[in-house]
Design a protein around this motif. Structure first.
Motif, mmCIF file in Angstrom:
data_model
loop_
_atom_site.group_PDB
_atom_site.id
_atom_site.type_symbol
_atom_site.label_atom_id
_atom_site.label_comp_id
_atom_site.label_asym_id
_atom_site.label_seq_id
_atom_site.Cartn_x
_atom_site.Cartn_y
_atom_site.Cartn_z
ATOM 1 N N GLN A 198 23.409 -0.914 4.230
ATOM 2 C CA GLN A 198 22.909 -1.956 3.325
ATOM 3 C C GLN A 198 21.515 -1.569 2.865
ATOM 4 O OE1 GLN A 198 23.649 -5.201 6.265
ATOM 5 N NE2 GLN A 198 24.221 -6.312 4.426
ATOM 6 N N CYS A 199 21.424 -0.492 2.140
ATOM 7 C CA CYS A 199 20.147 0.075 1.754
ATOM 8 C C CYS A 199 19.373 -0.873 0.829
ATOM 9 C CB CYS A 199 20.365 1.413 1.066
ATOM 10 S SG CYS A 199 18.855 2.344 0.914
ATOM 11 N N VAL A 200 18.115 -1.108 1.187
ATOM 12 C CA VAL A 200 17.235 -1.947 0.374
ATOM 13 C C VAL A 200 15.957 -1.196 0.019
ATOM 14 C CG1 VAL A 200 18.128 -4.168 1.179
ATOM 15 C CG2 VAL A 200 16.281 -3.054 2.449
ATOM 16 N N LEU A 201 16.022 0.128 0.030
ATOM 17 C CA LEU A 201 14.833 0.937 -0.242
ATOM 18 C C LEU A 201 14.137 0.541 -1.538
ATOM 19 C CD1 LEU A 201 16.163 4.441 0.800
ATOM 20 C CD2 LEU A 201 14.226 3.243 1.842
ATOM 21 N N HIS A 202 14.928 0.301 -2.572
ATOM 22 C CA HIS A 202 14.324 -0.041 -3.861
ATOM 23 C C HIS A 202 13.617 -1.399 -3.826
ATOM 24 C CE1 HIS A 202 18.180 -2.062 -4.024
ATOM 25 N NE2 HIS A 202 17.756 -2.776 -5.043
ATOM 26 N N GLN A 203 13.922 -2.215 -2.817
ATOM 27 C CA GLN A 203 13.289 -3.530 -2.695
ATOM 28 C C GLN A 203 12.163 -3.531 -1.662
ATOM 29 O OE1 GLN A 203 16.870 -5.741 -1.799
ATOM 30 N NE2 GLN A 203 16.992 -6.455 -3.912
ATOM 31 N N THR A 204 11.961 -2.402 -0.997
ATOM 32 C CA THR A 204 10.940 -2.333 0.053
ATOM 33 C C THR A 204 10.014 -1.142 -0.166
ATOM 34 O OG1 THR A 204 12.462 -1.119 1.491
ATOM 35 C CG2 THR A 204 12.353 -3.508 1.789
ATOM 36 N N GLY A 205 9.633 -0.914 -1.400
ATOM 37 C CA GLY A 205 8.683 0.145 -1.705
ATOM 38 C C GLY A 205 9.159 1.528 -1.296
ATOM 39 N N MET A 206 10.462 1.751 -1.328
ATOM 40 C CA MET A 206 11.066 3.018 -0.918
ATOM 41 C C MET A 206 10.704 3.366 0.525
ATOM 42 S SD MET A 206 13.044 3.993 -3.202
ATOM 43 C CE MET A 206 13.437 3.673 -4.902
ATOM 44 N N THR A 207 10.560 2.319 1.341
ATOM 45 C CA THR A 207 10.270 2.454 2.765
ATOM 46 C C THR A 207 11.411 1.796 3.525
ATOM 47 O OG1 THR A 207 7.913 2.270 2.269
ATOM 48 C CG2 THR A 207 8.574 1.917 4.559
ATOM 49 N N CYS A 208 12.028 2.529 4.439
ATOM 50 C CA CYS A 208 13.185 1.988 5.162
ATOM 51 C C CYS A 208 12.736 0.977 6.212
ATOM 52 C CB CYS A 208 13.964 3.119 5.825
ATOM 53 S SG CYS A 208 15.406 2.540 6.733
ATOM 54 N N PRO A 209 13.141 -0.296 6.071
ATOM 55 C CA PRO A 209 12.738 -1.300 7.053
ATOM 56 C C PRO A 209 13.366 -1.072 8.425
ATOM 57 C CG PRO A 209 14.300 -2.251 5.506
ATOM 58 C CD PRO A 209 13.970 -0.877 5.006
ATOM 59 N N MET A 210 14.442 -0.278 8.460
ATOM 60 C CA MET A 210 15.104 -0.024 9.742
ATOM 61 C C MET A 210 14.296 0.928 10.618
ATOM 62 S SD MET A 210 17.417 -2.130 9.295
ATOM 63 C CE MET A 210 18.252 -1.939 10.846
ATOM 64 N N THR A 211 13.203 1.505 10.079
ATOM 65 C CA THR A 211 12.330 2.349 10.895
ATOM 66 C C THR A 211 11.308 1.515 11.669
ATOM 67 O OG1 THR A 211 10.808 2.745 9.055
ATOM 68 C CG2 THR A 211 12.585 4.350 9.366
ATOM 69 N N CYS A 212 11.293 0.222 11.408
ATOM 70 C CA CYS A 212 10.438 -0.688 12.180
ATOM 71 C C CYS A 212 10.956 -0.712 13.615
ATOM 72 C CB CYS A 212 10.489 -2.096 11.576
ATOM 73 S SG CYS A 212 9.705 -3.366 12.599
ATOM 74 N N PRO A 213 10.088 -0.523 14.620
ATOM 75 C CA PRO A 213 10.547 -0.548 16.015
ATOM 76 C C PRO A 213 11.253 -1.846 16.403
ATOM 77 C CG PRO A 213 8.303 0.277 15.902
ATOM 78 C CD PRO A 213 8.664 -0.225 14.522
ATOM 79 N N LYS A 214 10.968 -2.940 15.700
ATOM 80 C CA LYS A 214 11.607 -4.226 15.982
ATOM 81 C C LYS A 214 12.775 -4.497 15.031
ATOM 82 C CE LYS A 214 7.580 -6.564 17.915
ATOM 83 N NZ LYS A 214 6.702 -7.745 17.793
ATOM 84 N N ARG A 221 -1.752 -4.498 13.600
ATOM 85 C CA ARG A 221 -3.139 -4.309 14.043
ATOM 86 C C ARG A 221 -4.088 -4.341 12.843
ATOM 87 N NH1 ARG A 221 -3.223 -1.997 19.313
ATOM 88 N NH2 ARG A 221 -1.087 -1.838 20.097
ATOM 89 N N PRO A 222 -5.360 -4.618 13.072
ATOM 90 C CA PRO A 222 -6.331 -4.677 11.964
ATOM 91 C C PRO A 222 -6.376 -3.409 11.106
ATOM 92 C CG PRO A 222 -7.314 -5.575 13.954
ATOM 93 C CD PRO A 222 -5.975 -4.993 14.351
ATOM 94 N N ASN A 223 -6.042 -2.260 11.699
ATOM 95 C CA ASN A 223 -6.056 -1.008 10.935
ATOM 96 C C ASN A 223 -4.740 -0.758 10.192
ATOM 97 O OD1 ASN A 223 -4.340 -0.302 13.018
ATOM 98 N ND2 ASN A 223 -5.493 1.508 13.662
ATOM 99 N N GLY A 224 -3.794 -1.713 10.269
ATOM 100 C CA GLY A 224 -2.509 -1.579 9.577
ATOM 101 C C GLY A 224 -1.450 -0.871 10.387
ATOM 102 N N ASN A 225 -1.750 -0.570 11.647
ATOM 103 C CA ASN A 225 -0.773 0.110 12.484
ATOM 104 C C ASN A 225 0.114 -0.883 13.225
ATOM 105 O OD1 ASN A 225 -1.861 2.458 11.588
ATOM 106 N ND2 ASN A 225 -2.533 3.204 13.564
ATOM 107 N N CYS A 226 1.185 -0.359 13.774
ATOM 108 C CA CYS A 226 2.228 -1.139 14.444
ATOM 109 C C CYS A 226 1.777 -1.645 15.807
ATOM 110 C CB CYS A 226 3.458 -0.245 14.576
ATOM 111 S SG CYS A 226 4.824 -0.942 15.503
ATOM 112 N N GLU A 227 2.217 -2.843 16.126
ATOM 113 C CA GLU A 227 1.926 -3.440 17.431
ATOM 114 C C GLU A 227 2.667 -2.694 18.547
ATOM 115 O OE1 GLU A 227 2.420 -7.865 18.883
ATOM 116 O OE2 GLU A 227 4.293 -7.179 18.014
ATOM 117 N N VAL A 228 3.892 -2.288 18.289
ATOM 118 C CA VAL A 228 4.719 -1.628 19.303
ATOM 119 C C VAL A 228 4.317 -0.162 19.481
ATOM 120 C CG1 VAL A 228 7.078 -0.950 19.906
ATOM 121 C CG2 VAL A 228 6.653 -3.178 18.864
#
Length: 172
Positions: free
Chosen positions: A61-77, A88-95
């Motif tokens: 269910q690719c949504v790359l075109h709706q997420t800035g060509m960034t795969c949301p499935m690469t989110c650790p959560k 985090r304040p620097n824009g990095n991931c909590e996990v």
């Protein structure tokens, strides 16, 4: 190489537009050949470049075109609709503190996409895990990526407060 392309989402947006136009134009032929049969072939050719360019997880269910060509499935959560609140304040991931938040990248990249960038504001349905490993293009062409499992509500059926809502009468 993949990061360079992801950081130039306008180029990927053009490639997506062209590919979507081609596949949607071939929809009658693809339907006649059979979606199931073609899914195996499409997956073989779809997975390697998407893995290199987007670190794709082949969710189907690719949504790359709706997420800035960034795969949301690469989110650790595996969060599909924006940051978790632990950015985090620097824009990095909590996990994974060494990793830039997928959603910070998605937002920044969507700003560089003149055609689909606005779609970053759309609410995505939960991932239908039964599509895992299948071709997102075949699922798009067949409409299978829009089929909702029992119990899911179609997002178009959810009322959303927007500009069409009259202002609140302050005199009350």
């Amino acid at each position: 190489m993949g990061r360079w392309f992801r950081n130039h989402p306008h180029l990927l947006e053009r490639a997506y537009q062209t590919t979507a136009w081609l596949f949607l134009g071939l929809r009658p032929i693809i339907a006649r050949l059979g979606y199931q049969r073609l899914d195996r072939w499409f997956s073989l050719f779809e997975e390697p470049p998407k893995k290199i360019l987007f670190d794709c997880r082949m969710c189907g269910q690719c949504v790359l075109h709706q997420t800035g060509m960034t795969c949301p499935m690469t989110c650790p959560k595996f969060i599909r609709n924006g940051p978790c609140g632990g950015v985090r304040p620097n824009g990095n991931c909590e996990v994974n503190p060494e990793m830039r938040c997928v959603w910070v990248e998605a937002y920044e990249r969507s700003l560089e996409m003149p055609v689909f960038g606005i779609e970053m504001n759309l609410l995505q349905p939960p991932v239908n895990h039964s599509l895992q490993g299948s071709s997102a293009w075949v699922n798009l062409i067949s409409g299978k990526d829009k089929n909702l499992p029992t119990g899911w509500v179609n997002l178009t059926d959810i009322p959303v407060v927007g500009s069409e809502v009259p202002p609140i009468d302050r005199a009350i």
